[in-house]
Design a protein around this motif. Structure first.
Motif, PDB file in Angstrom:
ATOM      1  N   ARG A   1      -6.119  -6.176  -1.287  1.00  0.00           N
ATOM      2  CA  ARG A   1      -6.810  -5.615  -0.125  1.00  0.00           C
ATOM      3  C   ARG A   1      -6.059  -6.085   1.110  1.00  0.00           C
ATOM      4  O   ARG A   1      -5.873  -7.282   1.318  1.00  0.00           O
TER       5      ARG A   1
ATOM      6  N   ALA B   1       0.814  -1.220   0.000  1.00  0.00           N
ATOM      7  CA  ALA B   1       0.000   0.000   0.000  1.00  0.00           C
ATOM      8  C   ALA B   1       0.844   1.265   0.000  1.00  0.00           C
ATOM      9  O   ALA B   1       0.446   2.291   0.545  1.00  0.00           O
TER      10      ALA B   1
ATOM     11  N   THR C   1      -4.855  -5.129   5.446  1.00  0.00           N
ATOM     12  CA  THR C   1      -5.025  -4.351   6.662  1.00  0.00           C
ATOM     13  C   THR C   1      -3.802  -3.470   6.861  1.00  0.00           C
ATOM     14  O   THR C   1      -2.663  -3.949   6.852  1.00  0.00           O
TER      15      THR C   1
ATOM     16  N   VAL D   1      -8.370  -0.646   6.304  1.00  0.00           N
ATOM     17  CA  VAL D   1      -8.148  -1.524   5.155  1.00  0.00           C
ATOM     18  C   VAL D   1      -7.776  -0.679   3.943  1.00  0.00           C
ATOM     19  O   VAL D   1      -8.447   0.319   3.632  1.00  0.00           O
ATOM     20  N   SER D   2      -6.709  -1.069   3.253  1.00  0.00           N
ATOM     21  CA  SER D   2      -6.294  -0.392   2.018  1.00  0.00           C
ATOM     22  C   SER D   2      -6.647  -1.271   0.832  1.00  0.00           C
ATOM     23  O   SER D   2      -6.363  -2.472   0.839  1.00  0.00           O
ATOM     24  N   THR D   3      -7.283  -0.673  -0.170  1.00  0.00           N
ATOM     25  CA  THR D   3      -7.744  -1.418  -1.344  1.00  0.00           C
ATOM     26  C   THR D   3      -7.140  -0.812  -2.598  1.00  0.00           C
ATOM     27  O   THR D   3      -7.278   0.387  -2.855  1.00  0.00           O
TER      28      THR D   3
ATOM     29  N   VAL E   1     -10.451  -5.406  -8.324  1.00  0.00           N
ATOM     30  CA  VAL E   1      -9.675  -5.202  -7.103  1.00  0.00           C
ATOM     31  C   VAL E   1      -8.419  -6.061  -7.185  1.00  0.00           C
ATOM     32  O   VAL E   1      -8.499  -7.281  -7.343  1.00  0.00           O
TER      33      VAL E   1
ATOM     34  N   THR F   1      -7.246  -0.769  -6.584  1.00  0.00           N
ATOM     35  CA  THR F   1      -8.224  -1.067  -7.627  1.00  0.00           C
ATOM     36  C   THR F   1      -7.675  -0.698  -8.999  1.00  0.00           C
ATOM     37  O   THR F   1      -7.018   0.336  -9.155  1.00  0.00           O
TER      38      THR F   1
ATOM     39  N   ASP G   1      -7.369   3.197  -2.054  1.00  0.00           N
ATOM     40  CA  ASP G   1      -8.270   3.779  -1.051  1.00  0.00           C
ATOM     41  C   ASP G   1      -7.945   3.209   0.321  1.00  0.00           C
ATOM     42  O   ASP G   1      -7.612   2.020   0.458  1.00  0.00           O
ATOM     43  N   HIS G   2      -8.063   4.054   1.342  1.00  0.00           N
ATOM     44  CA  HIS G   2      -7.856   3.637   2.728  1.00  0.00           C
ATOM     45  C   HIS G   2      -9.141   3.920   3.502  1.00  0.00           C
ATOM     46  O   HIS G   2      -9.600   5.065   3.543  1.00  0.00           O
TER      47      HIS G   2
END
Length: 311
Positions: free
Chosen positions: A253, A186, A255, A207-209, A250, A211, A202-203
């Motif tokens: 993902r 991340a 933590t 959780v950081s995702t 996605v 995409t 995104d955070h």
């Protein structure tokens, strides 16, 4: 970067839309055709062209796109046209000589399309074509396929060749790359590196995702080259069918937590500090690259270093 298809669409928009367009390879001799047919000579051979060209022509109002058999390599060219026909079943066909009203038309050469007189006079073309000519070729291809699908003239989501995709020269390959991510931290380097803003990080709620906005991807793969932890890999271009079914994917993902010192997000299991601040805590005046990046640079420099030692 040149966009010969845009120039062709601009020329067509400035003239009466033809019922037929005949595509032929660079080495082929143009045959007599029915009146009103526009003949377009490709810059290379049919297998060098993706489905975007016939799709954009059909979406612009052309009734049928015919293809003259390749005189030098007919087998691969015929298979390529068959793949187009699977996606555009009533819009792509092999050339059929006209029974009457034959003529030898002027041949337009893709890449050397003359500028329309309307453009020279400053007259607009936006009201004469349903496609946005400001989009690049990949964007126009997606827009054309959606228009044709809505009209019942395209079946891109049922493309039987989708499973065989894997090279950029595939008849129905998309511009987007199929990206795989494993070991993401991340850090956001890939997001900043992508020249087309096709990656979003995104955070939220710890959780950081990561995409992938596939429709914006153009397979430049700066994300793969610049990822400091080698988290990215790719298996080649997506099939258009897959892209249209899943335009957003996605990739990772995990933590994460905010670094107590600088606020940067990092994997929560690494502790309260990010790797940079952990290093600085013990080396106040030093600096260091991420360990994975340092290892990769060492691998890349290895052969060169060995060559220098042998000189």
């Amino acid at each position: 970067m040149s966009d010969p298809v845009r120039a062709l669409l601009r020329w067509l928009a400035a003239h009466d839309t033809p019922e037929r367009v005949l595509l032929l390879c660079a080495e082929a001799e143009p045959p007599p055709v029915a009146r009103g047919t526009v003949v377009v000579r490709l810059e290379g051979c049919v297998p060098d062209v993706g489905v975007g060209l016939p799709a954009q022509l059909l979406a612009s109002g052309v009734g049928v796109v015919e293809v003259l058999p390749c005189p030098t390599d007919p087998g691969p060219a015929a298979a390529h046209v068959a793949a187009w026909s699977a996606v555009l079943p009533d819009g792509v066909a092999s050339f059929s000589p006209p029974s009457r009203r034959r003529s030898r038309p002027e041949v337009l050469v893709l890449g050397q399309i003359p500028l329309p007189r309307r453009t020279l006079l400053g007259l607009g073309l936006r009201d004469r074509t349903p496609l946005d000519l400001d989009l690049d070729d990949a964007g126009r291809t997606l827009a054309a396929l959606r228009l044709l699908e809505e009209a019942g003239r395209a079946r891109p989501r049922e493309d039987p060749a989708a499973a065989a995709e894997g090279t950029a020269a595939s008849p129905t390959a998309a511009a987007a790359a199929r990206l795989l991510v494993e070991g993401c931290t991340a850090c956001g380097v890939c997001v900043l590196a992508c020249p087309h803003d096709a990656l979003v990080l995104d955070h939220a709620d710890g959780v950081s995702t990561l995409t992938h906005l596939r429709e914006q991807c153009r397979s430049e793969l700066e994300c793969v080259r610049l990822c400091p932890v080698d988290a990215y890999s790719t298996t080649g271009p997506l099939a258009l069918a897959e892209l249209l079914e899943e335009p957003v994917a996605v990739l990772a993902r995990l933590t994460t937590a905010a670094c107590e010192r600088c606020g940067a997000r990092h994997p929560a299991d690494e502790g309260a500090l990010c790797p940079t601040c952990r290093y600085r805590e013990g080396n106040a005046f030093g600096s260091a690259l991420p360990p994975a990046l340092l290892a990769r640079l060492g691998r890349e420099a290895g052969p060169q270093a060995g060559a220098r030692e042998g000189d």
